[in-house]
Scaffold this motif. Sequence first.
Motif, short mmCIF file in Angstrom:
data_model
loop_
_atom_site.label_atom_id
_atom_site.label_comp_id
_atom_site.label_asym_id
_atom_site.label_seq_id
_atom_site.Cartn_x
_atom_site.Cartn_y
_atom_site.Cartn_z
N UNK A 1 5.75 28.91 15.95
CA UNK A 1 4.93 29.63 16.91
C UNK A 1 5.31 31.10 16.82
N UNK A 2 4.39 31.92 16.31
CA UNK A 2 4.65 33.36 16.14
C UNK A 2 5.98 33.60 15.42
N UNK A 3 6.22 32.78 14.39
CA UNK A 3 7.40 32.93 13.56
C UNK A 3 8.63 32.20 14.03
N UNK A 4 8.60 31.60 15.23
CA UNK A 4 9.75 30.89 15.77
C UNK A 4 9.65 29.40 15.46
N UNK A 5 10.74 28.77 14.97
CA UNK A 5 10.70 27.33 14.73
C UNK A 5 10.37 26.59 16.03
N UNK A 6 9.44 25.64 15.95
CA UNK A 6 9.04 24.91 17.15
C UNK A 6 9.08 23.40 16.96
N UNK A 7 8.70 22.93 15.77
CA UNK A 7 8.51 21.50 15.62
C UNK A 7 8.59 21.09 14.15
N UNK A 8 9.13 19.90 13.92
CA UNK A 8 9.08 19.28 12.60
C UNK A 8 8.00 18.21 12.64
N UNK A 9 7.07 18.32 11.74
CA UNK A 9 5.90 17.43 11.70
C UNK A 9 6.06 16.47 10.52
N UNK A 10 6.02 15.17 10.82
CA UNK A 10 6.07 14.14 9.79
C UNK A 10 4.80 13.30 9.90
N UNK A 11 3.90 13.47 8.97
CA UNK A 11 2.61 12.80 9.04
C UNK A 11 2.36 12.01 7.77
N UNK A 12 1.82 10.81 7.95
CA UNK A 12 1.43 9.99 6.80
C UNK A 12 -0.06 9.68 6.90
N UNK A 13 -0.71 9.63 5.74
CA UNK A 13 -2.15 9.42 5.66
C UNK A 13 -2.45 8.24 4.74
N UNK A 14 -3.49 7.48 5.04
CA UNK A 14 -3.90 6.42 4.11
C UNK A 14 -4.40 7.03 2.81
N UNK A 15 -4.49 6.24 1.73
CA UNK A 15 -4.79 6.80 0.40
C UNK A 15 -6.01 7.72 0.34
N UNK A 16 -7.14 7.31 0.90
CA UNK A 16 -8.36 8.12 0.79
C UNK A 16 -8.20 9.47 1.46
N UNK A 17 -7.56 9.48 2.64
CA UNK A 17 -7.33 10.75 3.35
C UNK A 17 -6.25 11.55 2.63
N UNK A 18 -5.26 10.85 2.10
CA UNK A 18 -4.19 11.52 1.37
C UNK A 18 -4.69 12.31 0.18
N UNK B 1 0.83 -1.21 0.00
CA UNK B 1 0.00 0.00 0.00
C UNK B 1 0.87 1.26 0.00
N UNK B 2 0.29 2.34 -0.48
CA UNK B 2 0.97 3.62 -0.48
C UNK B 2 0.37 4.54 0.58
N UNK B 3 1.15 5.55 0.97
CA UNK B 3 0.68 6.58 1.90
C UNK B 3 0.99 7.94 1.29
N UNK B 4 0.27 8.93 1.75
CA UNK B 4 0.58 10.32 1.39
C UNK B 4 1.34 10.91 2.57
N UNK B 5 2.56 11.33 2.35
CA UNK B 5 3.40 11.87 3.41
C UNK B 5 3.51 13.39 3.28
N UNK B 6 3.46 14.06 4.43
CA UNK B 6 3.70 15.51 4.48
C UNK B 6 4.72 15.78 5.57
#
Length: 271
Positions: free
Chosen positions: A154-171, A143-148
Amino acid sequence: MVVEQDGEGYVTQGAAGGGERAAKGQALYRRVAADLGRAIGEGRYGSGGRLPAEGELAEQYGVSRGTVRQAMALLRTEGLVASRRGTRRVVIGTSRPQSFGELLSFTRWAHSTGEEPGGLVVASGTRPADAAERAHLRLPEGAEVHQVRRLRTLSGRPAMVERTVYPPAIGELIAGLPHDTVSYTRGLEERGVLFADAQHTIDLCRADEEDARLLGCRPGDPLLRERRCSTDPAGTPIEWSEDRYLPETVAFTVHSSAAAGSLARRPADQD
């Protein structure tokens, strides 16, 4: 959705007193709890301070003692007060427990703390799911995923790196969102996706080269990691995310008691 019955706090016409004569279906104890919760959050009683006696609060709000007791029970489950039989309630916390939506969504949480959230897309696209992603999203072999991958600020300051994957329909829905969408959670909700449950795992990890470049830290520096799997009302996975925070930007607080437990995320300087 929680449906309350008369015995659990609906305000009805009766002999309890004028303060409890309100519109049908109004849970007065919740309004009392909300007002006291705001006062606690503003620090009026201080951490470890004692709330007024039950009788005083009943008189102050024009309600019965039973309504005050229900309000106190709600504050206790929210982790704001503690009590022992025969003593006045003691304030044990001033942080407002966050809603499901605020813990799920970085954008909602940031707004709740007065910060302006931002998101810069680093990479987005479809690829084969790895074994861990297939397990979390319950996908078959191949199966494949959609990755972002996004840098969250936060108010222009780097805070977090977000790595999210979604199943095909949500992707497919994610791929159709405008490029400058700040809250993917809200975007999905507006397209009919219902978030019902989420499991959060919090630990430490080491910054990799991409983390270091985006967050301005050094490779190998410790980061606060939150891994989250969200599901819909039927228990079907919606997303699997690994969020890596700079440790000085946020802290997580857990309150537990015999009655309930709560998790709250807050800016790290609010200790």
